[in-house]
Design an enzyme around this catalytic site. Structure first.
Site, PDB file in Angstrom:
ATOM      1  N   ALA A  83       0.842  -1.196   0.000  1.00  0.00           N
ATOM      2  CA  ALA A  83       0.000   0.000   0.000  1.00  0.00           C
ATOM      3  C   ALA A  83       0.877   1.246   0.000  1.00  0.00           C
ATOM      4  O   ALA A  83       0.432   2.329   0.387  1.00  0.00           O
ATOM      5  CB  ALA A  83      -0.947   0.002   1.196  1.00  0.00           C
ATOM      6  N   SER A  84       2.134   1.076  -0.396  1.00  0.00           N
ATOM      7  CA  SER A  84       3.069   2.191  -0.577  1.00  0.00           C
ATOM      8  C   SER A  84       3.093   3.140   0.617  1.00  0.00           C
ATOM      9  O   SER A  84       3.526   2.777   1.691  1.00  0.00           O
ATOM     10  CB  SER A  84       2.751   2.939  -1.873  1.00  0.00           C
ATOM     11  N   HIS A  85       2.586   4.377   0.425  1.00  0.00           N
ATOM     12  CA  HIS A  85       2.692   5.411   1.462  1.00  0.00           C
ATOM     13  C   HIS A  85       1.601   5.321   2.531  1.00  0.00           C
ATOM     14  O   HIS A  85       1.639   6.083   3.497  1.00  0.00           O
ATOM     15  CB  HIS A  85       2.636   6.802   0.818  1.00  0.00           C
ATOM     16  N   ARG A 148       4.906  -4.948   5.524  1.00  0.00           N
ATOM     17  CA  ARG A 148       3.741  -4.819   6.407  1.00  0.00           C
ATOM     18  C   ARG A 148       3.428  -6.145   7.105  1.00  0.00           C
ATOM     19  O   ARG A 148       3.512  -7.211   6.488  1.00  0.00           O
ATOM     20  CB  ARG A 148       2.516  -4.362   5.609  1.00  0.00           C
ATOM     21  N   ASN A 267       5.974   4.420   7.676  1.00  0.00           N
ATOM     22  CA  ASN A 267       5.281   5.642   7.247  1.00  0.00           C
ATOM     23  C   ASN A 267       4.740   6.502   8.389  1.00  0.00           C
ATOM     24  O   ASN A 267       3.985   7.441   8.144  1.00  0.00           O
ATOM     25  CB  ASN A 267       4.120   5.304   6.288  1.00  0.00           C
TER      26      ASN A 267
END
Length: 293
Positions: A83-85, A148, A267
């Protein structure tokens, strides 16, 4: 008089229904991943993204889509779980096409339909309409993920989806950055070496060739002796540390902060998206870094 019928060798028969073995396999796995009530995922530029606990059915179904796409193109396809950022409690998935680019736009409506099929029977009906146009050769789907904590369980759902399509094989390529998986898919389809080490080797060689174009080999670029990178406590920082060793930099100190090894949260108070939105420096940076890139 009996009727005789001569068929040409080119005649193709398309079965009106899915073969029983394939249907049975899908029924046995689809029932384990019901669509969460009220959840309506939508495939966009970033693929599907949501709170991770909502995504098992989506990842299972995108495993199926990846397998169908691989059979249709007779090529290696990639699935990236990331989910990247987004915050660490989120996750997502995106499909990588044979060229190493994003999923072809004309398959995005099918991705939405699969992800939102309300029942196993509806899901199988959608698949049967697509699978009849696919090839028969065994194909591979590469599956990567970021760091994650929800990644491993979503990986298993994805692999089960891939394995639910006869002729498709899931290949777990481990924890990667998204660009790494894109590169691996393209390299695999170009019949070149496609392991993670090969990615680092190609990138480091290209960087050294670029540096060789600078007079003196880039050893003394005026005012540029140190580069500090915010790893956002994710996979990017982890992989950059590996690449750093292969680059063998001369005259440039590369420092990676927020690598995730110090217990930081992905993040959280770090990363490019945080800096862009909050207009403040990330955690681990301060006034002592003024003037440093």
């Amino acid at each position: 008089m009996p009727l005789s019928l001569t068929l040409s060798p080119q005649t193709n028969f398309t079965p009106s229904t899915m073969e029983e073995e394939q249907r049975s396999l899908l029924l046995s796995t689809a029932s384990r991943f019901p669509l969460p009530q009220g959840f309506k995922p939508s495939y966009g530029t970033a693929g599907f993204r949501a709170e991770a606990s909502l995504l098992p059915s989506t990842l299972y179904r995108m495993g199926i889509l990846g397998a169908l796409r691989a059979l249709k193109t007779q090529s290696v396809i990639g699935i990236m779980i990331t989910a990247s950022h987004n915050q660490v409690s989120d996750n997502g998935v995106k499909i990588v096409d044979p060229t190493g680019g994003m999923l072809s736009q004309d398959w995005e409506p099918f991705a939405d339909s699969l992800a939102n099929a309300p029942t196993a029977d509806c899901l199988i009906q959608l698949i049967s309409e697509k699978i009849e146009r696919c090839g028969e050769k065994k194909v591979e789907v590469l599956v990567g993920r970021d760091t994650r904590p929800s990644g491993p369980s979503l990986l298993e759902a994805t692999k089960l989806g891939i394995g639910s399509i006869i002729g498709a094989v899931a290949i777990d390529v481990g924890v990667l950055t998204t660009p790494q998986l894109h590169w691996m898919v393209r390299a695999s389809n170009c019949s070149t070496r496609a392991a993670e080490f090969d990615y680092f080797e190609q990138l480091s060689m290209s960087f050294r060739c670029l540096m060789d174009l600078i007079p003196g080999g880039g050893e003394s670029i005026e005012g540029f002796h140190k580069l500090v990178v915010d790893g956002a406590n994710g996979v990017g920082g982890e992989k950059l540390l590996v690449l750093k060793e292969m680059l063998n930099l001369k005259g440039l100190e590369l420092e990676v902060r927020n690598t995730g090894s110090g217990g930081g949260v992905l993040n959280e108070g770090v990363g490019a998206d945080f800096v862009q939105k909050e207009k403040v420096v990330p955690s681990g940076f301060g006034s002592q870094d003024v003037g440093i890139r």
